[in-house]
Design a protein around this motif. Sequence first.
Motif, PDB file in Angstrom:
ATOM      1  N   SER A   4      45.054  46.846  28.312  1.00  0.00           N
ATOM      2  CA  SER A   4      46.011  45.747  28.282  1.00  0.00           C
ATOM      3  C   SER A   4      45.498  44.639  27.376  1.00  0.00           C
ATOM      4  CB  SER A   4      46.237  45.196  29.693  1.00  0.00           C
ATOM      5  OG  SER A   4      45.014  44.758  30.265  1.00  0.00           O
ATOM      6  N   ILE A   5      46.403  43.765  26.992  1.00  0.00           N
ATOM      7  CA  ILE A   5      46.054  42.656  26.103  1.00  0.00           C
ATOM      8  C   ILE A   5      45.562  41.481  26.944  1.00  0.00           C
ATOM      9  CG2 ILE A   5      46.918  41.042  24.368  1.00  0.00           C
ATOM     10  CD1 ILE A   5      49.062  43.134  23.686  1.00  0.00           C
ATOM     11  N   PRO A   6      44.338  41.021  26.707  1.00  0.00           N
ATOM     12  CA  PRO A   6      43.825  39.867  27.474  1.00  0.00           C
ATOM     13  C   PRO A   6      44.387  38.560  26.941  1.00  0.00           C
ATOM     14  CG  PRO A   6      42.214  40.516  25.858  1.00  0.00           C
ATOM     15  CD  PRO A   6      43.344  41.513  25.735  1.00  0.00           C
ATOM     16  N   LYS A   7      44.149  37.502  27.645  1.00  0.00           N
ATOM     17  CA  LYS A   7      44.515  36.179  27.150  1.00  0.00           C
ATOM     18  C   LYS A   7      43.467  35.720  26.147  1.00  0.00           C
ATOM     19  CE  LYS A   7      46.978  34.602  31.290  1.00  0.00           C
ATOM     20  NZ  LYS A   7      47.051  33.569  32.355  1.00  0.00           N
ATOM     21  N   SER A   8      43.925  35.018  25.136  1.00  0.00           N
ATOM     22  CA  SER A   8      42.995  34.495  24.139  1.00  0.00           C
ATOM     23  C   SER A   8      42.154  33.381  24.750  1.00  0.00           C
ATOM     24  CB  SER A   8      43.732  33.974  22.919  1.00  0.00           C
ATOM     25  OG  SER A   8      42.832  33.418  21.993  1.00  0.00           O
TER      26      SER A   8
END
Length: 380
Positions: free
Chosen positions: A374-378
């Motif tokens: 999944s894409i993490p938060k920046s």
Amino acid sequence: MDRRNFLKYATLAGSSFALTSCIQGKNSKSQSELVPTASPVVVNEPLKVGFVYVGPVGDFGWTYSHDLGRREMEANLQDKVKTTFVENVSEGADAERVIRQLALDGNKLIFTTSFGYMNSKIKVAKDFPHVAFEHCRGYKLAANVGTYSGRFEEPHYLTGLIAGKMTKSNVIGFIGAHPIPEVIRGIGAFTQGLRTTNPQAKVRVMWVQNWYDPAKERDAAQALINLGADVLSQHTDSAAAIQLAAEKGIYAFGYNTDMSKFGAQAHLTSAINKWGKFYIDTALAVINNTWKPQAIWHGIAQSMVDISPMNPVIPSDVQQLVNTKRNQFIQGTANPFDGPVKDQKGVVRVPKGKVLDNKAQLEMDWYVEGIEGSIPKSKS
């Protein structure tokens, strides 16, 4: 945030629409009527050109690629220009100070190569209406401010085509900088190319939350190898992954510049940025008093991005496939996100016969099919 912070950019929908319309050649009336106020260069005097770099010239990545462009401009225009650069300039007050000093020093054309310089540049530009400013990765235009960027997704797609044919484990490791649309789009384009030549292959991503950190990039590369990756790719700035791949006897792709010297046998090719032609053309436009602010988003066709020479270890039929697709990008008959494009849940985001439009690409916040995790938060 640094030069390519499209996380903020993606949330500014109105600005995104403006940039997209400029890219598509459909400038709004207010933008198309912008009149540059930069004055012509004095006859027989060289154009003074300043560059502001976010990293060190010796990073062999993003900043190095811009400095290669600066040097190419000098070599081609010779005594018509006189350049200077300031490296390792952080965003905020420091950036404003450096940009303002370059203007005070008589530079009539100033290139700022970090997204995070945008507001500082706009502020300084108001005080120097006779200076032309160009901002890499920004989206704010003004009477004397233009923007420019490359279609980095095109060379990423080409490297994906190669990866699909060179992997034996069907696991590709990708090192990402910050999880923002630009990087997500690059990983997606790479995966689209990969799945074209090898539908069974998967991409695993490690995020380092930094553009240039050789130690973190090496650690991420090692972690990906531990997960079974036998080919590495990246959207980061150092050559750490190439060097580790050479040590481990696997393959890797470079980014920003040709990184073959860091591991000739491991290096398959690099997705490269080529700023020289744009810098030359822009300087000539200022010299000839024909410069005007534009939102530039150029690809292989305009010689702003490309791939470096391919390693002979790549089979000839694969090289031919890559060259064919590259020519299609140049001719405008292909796009890295030609449909069908599915997300990682199998939902069709782009149907067959359609293409992911510029606005959607600039705001991309989802993984295509074939990417795990999944894409993490920046953290930036």
